[in-house]
Design an enzyme around this catalytic site. Structure first.
Site, PDB file in Angstrom:
ATOM      1  N   ALA A   1       0.792  -1.230   0.000  1.00  0.00           N
ATOM      2  CA  ALA A   1       0.000   0.000   0.000  1.00  0.00           C
ATOM      3  C   ALA A   1       0.823   1.279   0.000  1.00  0.00           C
ATOM      4  O   ALA A   1       0.250   2.366  -0.029  1.00  0.00           O
ATOM      5  CB  ALA A   1      -0.927   0.010   1.220  1.00  0.00           C
ATOM      6  N   TYR A  16       7.559 -14.559 -13.755  1.00  0.00           N
ATOM      7  CA  TYR A  16       6.564 -13.543 -13.402  1.00  0.00           C
ATOM      8  C   TYR A  16       5.199 -13.956 -13.958  1.00  0.00           C
ATOM      9  O   TYR A  16       4.185 -13.914 -13.243  1.00  0.00           O
ATOM     10  CB  TYR A  16       6.956 -12.181 -13.969  1.00  0.00           C
ATOM     11  CG  TYR A  16       5.892 -11.125 -13.781  1.00  0.00           C
ATOM     12  CD1 TYR A  16       5.640 -10.571 -12.527  1.00  0.00           C
ATOM     13  CD2 TYR A  16       5.116 -10.684 -14.868  1.00  0.00           C
ATOM     14  CE1 TYR A  16       4.648  -9.605 -12.355  1.00  0.00           C
ATOM     15  CE2 TYR A  16       4.127  -9.727 -14.693  1.00  0.00           C
ATOM     16  CZ  TYR A  16       3.901  -9.188 -13.440  1.00  0.00           C
ATOM     17  OH  TYR A  16       2.917  -8.247 -13.277  1.00  0.00           O
TER      18      TYR A  16
END
Length: 308
Positions: A25, A178
């Site tokens: 965040a 990924y």
């Protein structure tokens, strides 16, 4: 959600008295998501690896929105001990949780292993979020319109699970692994939806992806040509985090967002635009793959979900 009537953050209902956890965040999509949720009255737990950066992000939001309900807690998703410690702290301080946004991630670093010996991208992007969701699910079950939002990528369509070489010991490609981790996110989100539905749980599992968005994901971890391509050559084409965060904000707050849906941009090749429902790859939606990944993840994390 047509292009003529694109959904915007202004349409988010009042989130007062709702409690959110947003991983990653302190920057990028996570910071953009946190800022909007706080503006709408939500209480947001910033789950961050670097607490100092998390406190700076919280201070930035509070300067813009005095009285914002924010708390900063350390979470290293690549370390399952950290995941357990974070979950224990949340449980000690909050009787319920309304929304978990599984947002944080790493992209295309050189091969390295997590604290428990797993390939870093699979550990951080998938295993850490799998464990966190399982450890917080009982709090979510007590929530108001509870949801788990798992952030995947359009790249999940290029990924598959290297079940015979999950750690990349025999062959490692930064982008290939990924894509594997983003595929795992997609498989997990859909399998979680199946299991929640079967159990009659009130929790919705919704998937989202941000399209091509400019964040430090493209520059902090990648090396070589991947960093040059995403961090420099293609950077002018990327949308801002405030736009890229809209699909996950829609998934987290829109009354009509349904469990099992995948929300992404409505523009060309899902690279940018307003949030809309986009297709999950057939491979990611396969129940057999979902069960296999779920059982593997349980073994690797030693986390069992409290579902009948």
């Amino acid at each position: 959600m047509t292009k003529q009537q694109r959904w915007t953050a202004d349409q988010i209902p009042d989130q007062a008295e709702r409690v959110f956890v947003v991983t990653g965040a302190n920057s990028g999509l996570g910071l953009a998501t946190t800022r909007v949720l706080a503006r709408k009255g939500g209480h947001v737990i910033l789950a961050v690896r670097d607490e100092a950066k998390g406190r700076r992000a919280a201070a930035e939001i509070t300067a813009e929105q005095p009285g914002a309900g924010l708390e900063v807690r350390r979470l290293d998703l690549a370390d399952l001990d950290s995941v357990r410690a974070f979950a224990d702290q949340v449980r000690a301080d909050h009787p319920r949780l309304d929304v978990l946004v599984n947002n944080a991630g790493v992209m295309a670093p050189p091969r390295s292993l997590s604290a428990q010996g797993h390939e870093l991208q699979f550990a951080c992007n998938h295993l850490g979020h799998f464990a966190l969701t399982g450890l917080l699910l009982d709090l979510l079950t007590k929530g108001d319109d509870p949801r788990v939002v798992t952030v995947s990528s359009a790249n999940h369509r290029q990924g598959h699970l290297h079940f015979d070489d999950l750690s990349g010991e025999r062959a490692y490609s930064p982008m290939g692994f990924y894509n594997q981790s983003k595929f795992a996110n997609a498989v997990f989100g859909r399998e979680l939806h199946r299991r929640l539905t079967t159990a009659g749980s009130p929790v919705r599992s919704v998937l989202a992806h941000p399209g091509y968005t400019s964040t430090n994901l493209q520059t902090s971890s990648p090396v070589g040509m991947v960093k040059v391509l995403f961090g420099h050559v293609l950077a002018p084409l990327a949308q801002r985090p405030e736009q890229g965060a809209l699909p996950q904000l829609y998934a987290a707050t829109a009354p009509d967002a349904q469990g099992g849906e995948f929300i992404g941009p409505d523009g060309f090749a899902e690279l940018r635009g307003g949030p809309t429902r986009v297709p999950l790859s057939t491979a990611a939606a396969d129940p057999g793959t979902g069960r296999r990944l779920w059982e593997l993840s349980e073994r690797l994390t030693d986390v069992r979900f409290p579902l009948p």
